[in-house]
Design a protein around this motif. Structure first.
Motif, short mmCIF file in Angstrom:
data_model
loop_
_atom_site.label_atom_id
_atom_site.label_comp_id
_atom_site.label_asym_id
_atom_site.label_seq_id
_atom_site.Cartn_x
_atom_site.Cartn_y
_atom_site.Cartn_z
N LEU A 159 -92.96 24.54 -59.48
CA LEU A 159 -94.01 23.54 -59.32
C LEU A 159 -94.60 23.66 -57.92
CD1 LEU A 159 -92.11 20.52 -60.88
CD2 LEU A 159 -94.04 21.72 -61.91
N GLU A 160 -95.89 23.41 -57.81
CA GLU A 160 -96.56 23.49 -56.51
C GLU A 160 -96.40 22.18 -55.76
OE1 GLU A 160 -101.03 24.32 -54.73
OE2 GLU A 160 -100.61 24.75 -56.83
N ILE A 161 -96.20 22.28 -54.46
CA ILE A 161 -96.11 21.09 -53.61
C ILE A 161 -97.47 20.85 -52.97
CG2 ILE A 161 -95.09 20.11 -51.52
CD1 ILE A 161 -92.53 21.55 -52.18
N GLU A 162 -97.99 19.65 -53.18
CA GLU A 162 -99.27 19.29 -52.58
C GLU A 162 -99.10 18.77 -51.16
OE1 GLU A 162 -102.61 15.90 -53.20
OE2 GLU A 162 -102.07 17.06 -54.97
N LYS A 163 -98.06 17.95 -50.96
CA LYS A 163 -97.92 17.30 -49.66
C LYS A 163 -96.45 17.02 -49.37
CE LYS A 163 -100.69 13.82 -49.14
NZ LYS A 163 -101.31 12.49 -49.04
N ILE A 164 -96.08 17.18 -48.10
CA ILE A 164 -94.76 16.79 -47.62
C ILE A 164 -94.97 15.84 -46.45
CG2 ILE A 164 -92.61 17.56 -46.56
CD1 ILE A 164 -92.97 20.24 -47.98
N ASN A 165 -94.51 14.61 -46.61
CA ASN A 165 -94.61 13.61 -45.56
C ASN A 165 -93.24 13.48 -44.90
OD1 ASN A 165 -97.34 12.83 -46.18
ND2 ASN A 165 -96.49 11.83 -47.98
N ILE A 166 -93.22 13.48 -43.57
CA ILE A 166 -91.97 13.35 -42.83
C ILE A 166 -92.04 12.09 -41.97
CG2 ILE A 166 -90.44 14.40 -41.13
CD1 ILE A 166 -91.60 17.12 -42.03
N TYR A 167 -91.06 11.21 -42.18
CA TYR A 167 -90.96 9.98 -41.40
C TYR A 167 -89.71 10.10 -40.54
CZ TYR A 167 -94.23 8.45 -44.97
OH TYR A 167 -95.31 8.36 -45.80
N VAL A 168 -89.91 10.21 -39.23
CA VAL A 168 -88.78 10.30 -38.31
C VAL A 168 -88.31 8.88 -38.05
CG1 VAL A 168 -87.98 11.05 -36.04
CG2 VAL A 168 -89.68 12.41 -37.28
N GLU A 169 -87.12 8.56 -38.56
CA GLU A 169 -86.59 7.20 -38.50
C GLU A 169 -85.64 6.99 -37.33
OE1 GLU A 169 -87.84 4.97 -40.33
OE2 GLU A 169 -88.67 6.05 -42.02
N GLY A 170 -85.24 8.08 -36.68
CA GLY A 170 -84.32 7.92 -35.56
C GLY A 170 -84.00 9.24 -34.89
N VAL A 171 -83.34 9.13 -33.75
CA VAL A 171 -82.93 10.29 -32.97
C VAL A 171 -81.45 10.10 -32.65
CG1 VAL A 171 -83.26 11.54 -30.81
CG2 VAL A 171 -85.23 10.54 -31.97
N ARG A 172 -80.68 11.17 -32.79
CA ARG A 172 -79.24 11.12 -32.49
C ARG A 172 -78.88 12.25 -31.55
NH1 ARG A 172 -75.98 8.43 -36.71
NH2 ARG A 172 -77.12 6.48 -36.85
N VAL A 173 -77.92 11.96 -30.68
CA VAL A 173 -77.37 12.98 -29.79
C VAL A 173 -76.29 13.72 -30.57
CG1 VAL A 173 -76.10 13.41 -27.66
CG2 VAL A 173 -77.83 11.59 -27.75
N LEU B 81 -93.52 15.09 -51.62
CA LEU B 81 -92.18 14.80 -51.12
C LEU B 81 -92.28 13.96 -49.85
CD1 LEU B 81 -90.59 18.35 -51.45
CD2 LEU B 81 -90.46 16.49 -53.07
N ASN B 82 -91.50 12.89 -49.79
CA ASN B 82 -91.41 12.04 -48.60
C ASN B 82 -89.98 12.11 -48.07
OD1 ASN B 82 -94.10 10.95 -48.80
ND2 ASN B 82 -93.37 9.81 -50.55
N PHE B 83 -89.85 12.56 -46.82
CA PHE B 83 -88.55 12.67 -46.17
C PHE B 83 -88.42 11.60 -45.09
CE2 PHE B 83 -89.04 16.91 -47.84
CZ PHE B 83 -87.75 17.32 -48.13
N HIS B 84 -87.33 10.87 -45.09
CA HIS B 84 -86.97 9.95 -44.01
C HIS B 84 -85.79 10.61 -43.30
CE1 HIS B 84 -89.51 6.65 -45.47
NE2 HIS B 84 -89.24 7.17 -46.65
N VAL B 85 -86.04 11.11 -42.08
CA VAL B 85 -85.05 11.94 -41.40
C VAL B 85 -84.64 11.36 -40.05
CG1 VAL B 85 -85.83 14.07 -42.50
CG2 VAL B 85 -86.78 13.41 -40.30
N ILE B 86 -83.48 11.80 -39.62
CA ILE B 86 -83.01 11.56 -38.26
C ILE B 86 -82.89 12.93 -37.61
CG2 ILE B 86 -81.10 10.72 -36.85
CD1 ILE B 86 -80.57 8.65 -39.06
N ILE B 87 -83.50 13.07 -36.43
CA ILE B 87 -83.51 14.38 -35.78
C ILE B 87 -82.62 14.37 -34.55
CG2 ILE B 87 -85.81 14.92 -36.64
CD1 ILE B 87 -86.80 14.46 -33.75
#
Length: 120
Positions: free
Chosen positions: A104-118, A71-77
């Motif tokens: 199903l088993e998860i092998e890898k979770i990649n997290i890409y922090v694309e931005g920061v919000r107030v 799983l690849n997540f593109h998130v804003i934190i």
């Protein structure tokens, strides 16, 4: 249709990757510090916050040759939170709940922090 399949004693179960992405996105949005999923426009170099009905565009689900999910997540934190703490919480929550939901088993979770919000 890209789908992840699981063979059981009763037959074959096929789960569309869009369903897995939708569920994983819902779980991710419950995590502290996650503002939302991000849509990255490679052409323009812009990042935009996705609404809840389009959140699956910020999540990529793949089934590798070992029949495990990646799983690849593109998130804003949220501004002011520890990125590593948010990422650890996201990984733990998503891994547990998606594995329980899909079988199903998860092998890898990649997290890409694309931005920061107030957050107000």
């Amino acid at each position: 249709m890209k789908a992840s399949s699981l063979n059981t004693h009763m037959g074959n179960i096929s789960i569309d990757n869009e369903v897995i992405a939708q569920y994983a996105g819902t779980v991710a949005m419950e995590c502290f510090g996650i503002v939302g999923m991000a849509n990255v426009s490679i052409r323009d170099g812009l990042v935009s916050l996705l609404r809840s009905d389009n959140m699956t565009k910020g999540i990529n689900v793949e089934l590798n040759q070992n029949k495990k999910l990646v799983l690849n997540f593109h998130v804003i934190i949220a501004y002011g939170v520890s990125i590593s703490a948010v990422a650890d919480n996201l990984i733990d929550s998503v891994k547990y709940k998606v594995e329980e939901f899909t079988g199903l088993e998860i092998e890898k979770i990649n997290i890409y922090v694309e931005g920061v919000r107030v957050i107000d």
